[in-house]
Design a protein around this motif. Structure first.
Motif, mmCIF file in Angstrom:
data_model
loop_
_atom_site.group_PDB
_atom_site.id
_atom_site.type_symbol
_atom_site.label_atom_id
_atom_site.label_comp_id
_atom_site.label_asym_id
_atom_site.label_seq_id
_atom_site.Cartn_x
_atom_site.Cartn_y
_atom_site.Cartn_z
ATOM 1 N N ILE A 1 0.825 -1.210 0.000
ATOM 2 C CA ILE A 1 0.000 0.000 0.000
ATOM 3 C C ILE A 1 0.861 1.262 0.000
ATOM 4 O O ILE A 1 0.474 2.296 -0.577
ATOM 5 C CB ILE A 1 -0.959 -0.028 1.208
ATOM 6 N N LEU A 2 2.048 1.194 0.590
ATOM 7 C CA LEU A 2 2.923 2.363 0.583
ATOM 8 C C LEU A 2 3.442 2.662 -0.821
ATOM 9 O O LEU A 2 3.576 3.827 -1.214
ATOM 10 C CB LEU A 2 4.094 2.150 1.540
ATOM 11 N N TYR A 3 3.731 1.607 -1.597
ATOM 12 C CA TYR A 3 4.151 1.829 -2.982
ATOM 13 C C TYR A 3 3.044 2.512 -3.781
ATOM 14 O O TYR A 3 3.290 3.455 -4.543
ATOM 15 C CB TYR A 3 4.529 0.499 -3.630
ATOM 16 N N TRP A 4 1.833 2.005 -3.648
ATOM 17 C CA TRP A 4 0.718 2.602 -4.405
ATOM 18 C C TRP A 4 0.461 4.040 -3.959
ATOM 19 O O TRP A 4 0.137 4.900 -4.792
ATOM 20 C CB TRP A 4 -0.538 1.756 -4.227
ATOM 21 N N MET A 5 0.596 4.305 -2.674
ATOM 22 C CA MET A 5 0.416 5.681 -2.209
ATOM 23 C C MET A 5 1.476 6.597 -2.810
ATOM 24 O O MET A 5 1.173 7.739 -3.209
ATOM 25 C CB MET A 5 0.475 5.725 -0.684
ATOM 26 N N ALA A 6 2.715 6.122 -2.920
ATOM 27 C CA ALA A 6 3.776 6.936 -3.515
ATOM 28 C C ALA A 6 3.514 7.189 -4.992
ATOM 29 O O ALA A 6 3.675 8.317 -5.487
ATOM 30 C CB ALA A 6 5.120 6.247 -3.320
ATOM 31 N N ILE A 7 3.102 6.144 -5.727
ATOM 32 C CA ILE A 7 2.842 6.303 -7.164
ATOM 33 C C ILE A 7 1.685 7.262 -7.398
ATOM 34 O O ILE A 7 1.751 8.169 -8.251
ATOM 35 C CB ILE A 7 2.566 4.932 -7.793
ATOM 36 N N ILE A 8 0.599 7.085 -6.657
ATOM 37 C CA ILE A 8 -0.561 7.967 -6.842
ATOM 38 C C ILE A 8 -0.198 9.400 -6.468
ATOM 39 O O ILE A 8 -0.615 10.360 -7.130
ATOM 40 C CB ILE A 8 -1.742 7.444 -5.996
ATOM 41 N N ILE B 1 0.087 15.879 -12.507
ATOM 42 C CA ILE B 1 -1.143 16.400 -13.137
ATOM 43 C C ILE B 1 -1.445 17.800 -12.631
ATOM 44 O O ILE B 1 -1.818 18.704 -13.407
ATOM 45 C CB ILE B 1 -2.302 15.430 -12.848
ATOM 46 N N TRP B 2 -1.283 18.012 -11.349
ATOM 47 C CA TRP B 2 -1.548 19.348 -10.802
ATOM 48 C C TRP B 2 -0.581 20.380 -11.380
ATOM 49 O O TRP B 2 -0.978 21.492 -11.722
ATOM 50 C CB TRP B 2 -1.442 19.293 -9.284
ATOM 51 N N THR B 3 0.683 20.007 -11.515
ATOM 52 C CA THR B 3 1.681 20.947 -12.020
ATOM 53 C C THR B 3 1.432 21.318 -13.475
ATOM 54 O O THR B 3 1.592 22.476 -13.875
ATOM 55 C CB THR B 3 3.082 20.347 -11.861
ATOM 56 N N PHE B 4 1.010 20.366 -14.288
ATOM 57 C CA PHE B 4 0.881 20.611 -15.723
ATOM 58 C C PHE B 4 -0.456 21.218 -16.113
ATOM 59 O O PHE B 4 -0.533 21.955 -17.095
ATOM 60 C CB PHE B 4 1.081 19.295 -16.493
ATOM 61 N N PHE B 5 -1.511 20.909 -15.387
ATOM 62 C CA PHE B 5 -2.830 21.275 -15.895
ATOM 63 C C PHE B 5 -3.538 22.341 -15.066
ATOM 64 O O PHE B 5 -4.346 23.087 -15.602
ATOM 65 C CB PHE B 5 -3.724 20.022 -15.953
ATOM 66 N N PHE B 6 -3.281 22.423 -13.809
ATOM 67 C CA PHE B 6 -4.060 23.353 -12.998
ATOM 68 C C PHE B 6 -3.392 24.710 -12.833
ATOM 69 O O PHE B 6 -4.010 25.731 -13.139
ATOM 70 C CB PHE B 6 -4.375 22.716 -11.631
ATOM 71 N N PRO B 7 -2.153 24.830 -12.384
ATOM 72 C CA PRO B 7 -1.556 26.169 -12.303
ATOM 73 C C PRO B 7 -1.194 26.673 -13.704
ATOM 74 O O PRO B 7 -1.012 25.883 -14.638
ATOM 75 C CB PRO B 7 -0.286 25.934 -11.454
ATOM 76 N N PRO B 8 -1.090 27.964 -13.905
ATOM 77 C CA PRO B 8 -0.653 28.484 -15.218
ATOM 78 C C PRO B 8 0.784 28.070 -15.507
ATOM 79 O O PRO B 8 1.658 28.127 -14.646
ATOM 80 C CB PRO B 8 -0.783 30.005 -15.061
ATOM 81 N N ILE C 1 8.437 8.580 -10.650
ATOM 82 C CA ILE C 1 7.835 7.459 -9.918
ATOM 83 C C ILE C 1 8.914 6.531 -9.386
ATOM 84 O O ILE C 1 8.859 6.067 -8.235
ATOM 85 C CB ILE C 1 6.848 6.707 -10.836
ATOM 86 N N ILE C 2 9.938 6.241 -10.213
ATOM 87 C CA ILE C 2 11.029 5.365 -9.769
ATOM 88 C C ILE C 2 11.764 5.990 -8.592
ATOM 89 O O ILE C 2 12.073 5.315 -7.590
ATOM 90 C CB ILE C 2 11.984 5.079 -10.939
ATOM 91 N N ILE C 3 12.052 7.282 -8.692
ATOM 92 C CA ILE C 3 12.752 7.956 -7.592
ATOM 93 C C ILE C 3 11.916 7.934 -6.318
ATOM 94 O O ILE C 3 12.434 7.712 -5.216
ATOM 95 C CB ILE C 3 13.110 9.395 -8.003
ATOM 96 N N MET C 4 10.609 8.125 -6.454
ATOM 97 C CA MET C 4 9.746 8.133 -5.276
ATOM 98 C C MET C 4 9.692 6.759 -4.617
ATOM 99 O O MET C 4 9.699 6.639 -3.379
ATOM 100 C CB MET C 4 8.340 8.590 -5.662
#
Length: 515
Positions: A52-59, A66-73, A178-181
């Motif tokens: 579950i910790l791996y999935w939490m890191a990936i998500i 997604i937030w960096t690319f699509f929501f802020p200018p 993702i790999i680094i995380m």
């Protein structure tokens, strides 16, 4: 004939050829297997992060991207001109041409490098010259730029790498984070579980829990004291093994240390084994049963595996030995009170001997309180194997033949005595047996004839007749000596229901017929 496993011919001794390091139990492969099992399976795997910790890191990484690319200018900085659209690339060329023609800002080599920053600069300049909306001044600057560019400028110009580096873009922007995380999750989890939690967090939480629950604090303190005793036992046991013990039996096969502290359940037992693993017996120390749980006497016992004997002796405090009641109880538990009950003193040994073993116990340190009870003690226990001492003892030397006494006769006078030769052997030769050839013509009588069948002739019994059996008695006939049985008389009916609470259901009195 070959070996079915290796395909090699068998050795002359009939044994299979030895396996190489890569085929089985030794060498680099076995070292890698042992390292994996010892380091990862035993040490790291139980403390690795859960799935579950791996999935939490990936998500979490995906949501951050997604937030960096699509929501802020999004603000592009430091991008190459080949990332621009076609109009912006032509504007880049036009600015380069105007700056070169008007102010001579760039040299020839720098001019070519700026033009090649966009794909196909010559073709794009020609497209701008063909455009009727291009002003006259811009046409002059573009024509001057075109004349300064080499003919093969389009071949070496930068291409649009947006589509060509799509895989690298996905790798750098989406997969690599993702790999680094995941690596950071593993490293941080192991650091947390190995170092941070056990050394910093767990003690604080334990102190808080013990402050809230006195019973938990008492149990934990008892466990800590027991652990400390075990650590002290291991440390002192190693010191005892290094000490030399003067004994005619040689080195002991068992060296142990029993530690007693107030409130501790004292019941120690130790195996007596050889280095080869052969079991010789067992020994131990416990509070004597006759005074248990009062720590006034300690029973030391030894079990010999070979004779199946279990012997015991008792250490008692001086005050307990002086008490007639305690002394009588202890005497009832030992075989010989005169030798099996020893007053406890530091460095006073207690020895138990069997056919094969010897056990010696003594107090290395001893504290007795004012009430005559054991307060603290360290009881050293050593055991020896008597067979090993017997085997190591050299055999006694055979005494030489004693010389003849002074008054004995001189036997040298009989040196010339000669005996008659033995009688000659019979004719049978050197074997000592008579010549059997004299019995060659002996004849024996023939055996008597056997009967025809070997059994008596039963035909003589064919006419035998037996008397018929006596007639069977009729059904109503009874032997004269037997009289018919009659049922017992009925009990009088007094109509008293209180005497039969079951209403006659338990009345099994037989009823005679015809009544």
């Amino acid at each position: 004939m070959t070996n079915p496993e290796s395909g090699l011919p068998p050795s002359p001794s009939g044994q299979a050829p030895p396996k190489s390091d890569g085929d089985g139990g030794g060498g680099l492969r076995q070292w890698l297997i042992d390292t994996y099992n010892g380091l990862y399976v035993i040490v790291l795997k139980p403390r690795m992060p859960e799935s579950i910790l791996y999935w939490m890191a990936i998500i979490g990484v995906l949501l951050g991207i997604i937030w960096t690319f699509f929501f802020p200018p999004v603000v592009w900085t430091g991008g190459n001109p080949n990332r621009l659209n076609e109009d912006s690339q032509r504007q880049w060329l036009l600015m380069t041409a105007v700056g070169t023609s008007a102010q001579n800002l760039y040299g020839p080599e720098q001019l070519i490098a700026l033009a090649q920053a966009v794909p196909n600069p010559s073709q794009q300049i020609q497209a701008m010259l063909d455009d009727p909306n291009t002003s006259q001044n811009d046409r002059i600057a573009l024509q001057a730029l075109q004349t300064q560019l080499p003919a093969d400028v389009d071949a070496g110009s930068a291409q649009d790498v947006t589509s060509g580096n799509l895989l690298g873009y996905i790798l750098m922007v989406w997969i690599l984070p993702i790999i680094i995380m995941i690596i950071l999750v593993i490293v941080i989890t192991l650091l947390w579980r190995f170092l941070i939690y056990d050394n910093l967090v767990a003690p604080v939480l334990q102190n808080i829990a013990e402050a809230r629950d006195p019973e938990l604090r008492a149990r934990n303190q008892k466990a800590r004291d027991e652990l400390k005793i075990m650590q002290d036992q291991a440390k002192l046991r190693e010191q005892l093994k290094k000490e030399s013990v003067a004994s005619e039996l040689g080195a002991p096969v068992m060296t142990q240390l029993a530690i007693y502290t107030p409130g501790r359940i004292f019941d120690e037992s130790y195996e007596i084994e050889l280095e080869s693993g052969e079991f010789l017996g067992q020994s131990g120390a416990v509070i004597a049963e006759s005074v248990d749980p009062d720590p006034i006497a300690v029973e030391v016992w030894l079990f010999d595996m070979f004779s199946s004997r279990n012997l015991a002796k008792v250490f008692v405090t001086p005050q307990g030995n002086a008490d007639p009641s305690i002394r009588s109880r202890l005497e009832a538990d030992v075989d010989n009170p005169a030798t099996d009950i020893i007053v406890a003193q530091a460095n006073t040994p207690l020895t138990i001997d069997t056919d094969k073993l010897r056990l010696e116990a003594k107090f290395a340190s001893l504290d007795i309180n004012a009430n005559g009870r054991f307060e603290n003690f360290n009881l050293q226990m050593r055991a020896w194997n008597k067979d090993a001492a017997t085997a190591s003892t050299p055999a006694p030397a055979i005494p030489s033949t004693p010389s003849a006494p002074a008054g004995a006769p001189d036997m040298s006078v009989y040196d010339d005595i000669q005996f008659d030769p033995p009688p000659p052997m019979p004719s049978g030769g050197a074997s000592g047996r008579p010549d059997m050839s004299t019995y060659d013509n002996i004849q024996f009588d023939p055996p008597p004839p056997m009967p025809s069948s070997g059994r008596p002739d039963m035909s003589t019994y064919d006419d035998i007749q037996f008397d018929p059996p006596p007639p069977m008695p009729s059904g109503n006939t009874q032997p004269p000596s037997m009289t018919p049985l009659s049922p017992p008389p009925l009990m009088p009916n007094n109509n008293d229901d209180d005497d039969d609470p079951f209403g006659g259901t338990a009345d099994f009195t037989p009823i005679p017929p015809n009544t």
